[in-house]
Scaffold this active site. Structure first.
Site, PDB file in Angstrom:
ATOM      1  N   LYS A 224      34.857  44.212  45.673  1.00 26.84           N
ATOM      2  CA  LYS A 224      33.593  44.602  46.375  1.00 26.84           C
ATOM      3  C   LYS A 224      33.944  46.130  46.809  1.00 26.84           C
ATOM      4  CE  LYS A 224      31.660  40.200  48.079  1.00 26.84           C
ATOM      5  NZ  LYS A 224      31.233  39.539  49.139  1.00 26.84           N
ATOM      6  N   ARG A 258      37.537  33.495  47.175  1.00 30.19           N
ATOM      7  CA  ARG A 258      36.479  33.600  46.275  1.00 30.19           C
ATOM      8  C   ARG A 258      36.814  34.948  45.363  1.00 30.19           C
ATOM      9  NH1 ARG A 258      31.290  35.953  44.655  1.00 30.19           N
ATOM     10  NH2 ARG A 258      30.097  34.609  43.515  1.00 30.19           N
TER      11      ARG A 258
END
Length: 294
Positions: A224, A258
């Site tokens: 991210k 995740r």
């Protein structure tokens, strides 16, 4: 409350176990793989490979969270349901979640074999909780601000951890009132979702405050922007930062991760379990015998 959960065909003990959720994006505009698994056969192949590589479950998504062209409900269903059906035909023991904020998509995915709805809108669709309850599915309730796929103002929180925690508590109550039992609920603070890098770093530092809600906690940190901005690394060079972030999350209470890079993430998760004393080493040899003192 016990943290043992039976999800699909698997039972997890989240007091002593870390589950790695592999990301499978059946989208042409994923921020990470740029459509590498958009074609149906490729999505199924990548899913089966992720399971062979040690993933504990698969997260199938048809629409990214971020800004982009509109995708109809029918198109989203056409993207995710065939993948789920094909995986279940090959691996009926697979744990599959569908990454969606639409109740109609969730219903189709559950019918196709998904055991979990990973809702990045935190039950933003008024029909979502009822669909999940009637389908006897699990839900991941994620914090975000407003609808996905639209331009939003700059992120602002007076106390990001306190506000995220209260949001999750409120949405868990909404889920329970709709008939979803508490033992079918997972929470996710939504790293980077409508948050800037400083917000996400603070959430990670104080993740134990969110874990104190007492439900299994998912951390979606892989590749991210908060990692890229923290390290000045573009996409494709964020794996070390991702592994460091996931490890920090495990140490502060995350039990589901995740992740995109399955083999590396599984190794890191299993090492965390070994350090925490939750699993035995694969073998013992070093300094176990008088002749092995090096």
């Amino acid at each position: 409350m016990t943290m043992i959960r039976t999800i699909g065909a698997r039972t997890f003990d989240f007091d002593r176990q870390v589950a790695v959720m592999a990301v499978i994006n059946r989208t042409p505009d994923s921020f990470y793989d740029r459509g590498a698994t958009f074609v149906l056969d490729r999505a199924v192949e990548s899913s089966l490979q992720a399971l062979d590589d040690g993933a504990d479950w698969l997260d199938i998504g048809g629409v990214p969270f971020g800004r982009g062209p509109a995708v109809s409900t029918e198109e989203e269903i056409d993207r995710v349901a065939p993948v789920i059906r094909a995986i279940m035909a090959e691996r009926p023991d697979a744990v599959i979640s569908v990454d969606t904020n639409r109740a109609a998509v969730a219903r189709a995915a559950i019918e196709a074999g998904a055991a979990v709805v990973n809702d990045t809108s935190g039950l933003g669709d008024d029909d979502m909780a009822g669909v999940i309850a009637s389908g006897n599915a699990h839900v991941v309730i994620t914090h975000s601000v407003g609808p996905p796929r639209v331009e939003k103002p700059a992120a602002h929180f007076d106390d990001v951890v306190g506000e995220v925690r209260q949001f999750l508590v409120d949405r868990v109550e909404r889920a329970e009132n709709a008939g979803i039992s508490r033992d079918k609920i997972v929470i996710d603070p939504g790293h980077d979702l409508d948050k800037n890098t400083l917000h996400t770093l603070e959430i990670t530092r104080r993740l134990d405050e969110i874990a104190s809600i007492g439900l299994p906690l998912l951390a979606a940190v892989s590749n991210k922007d908060f990692i890229g901005e923290s390290l000045n690394r573009p996409q494709g060079e964020r794996l070390p930062g991702s592994l460091a972030a996931m490890t920090a999350c495990v140490m502060r209470g995350a039990r589901i991760l995740r992740m995109h890079d399955v083999i590396a993430a599984v190794d890191a998760a299993r090492m965390c379990e070994a350090i925490m004393g939750w699993r035995q080493p694969a073998y013992l040899e070093h300094n176990m015998h008088p002749t092995h003192n090096v």
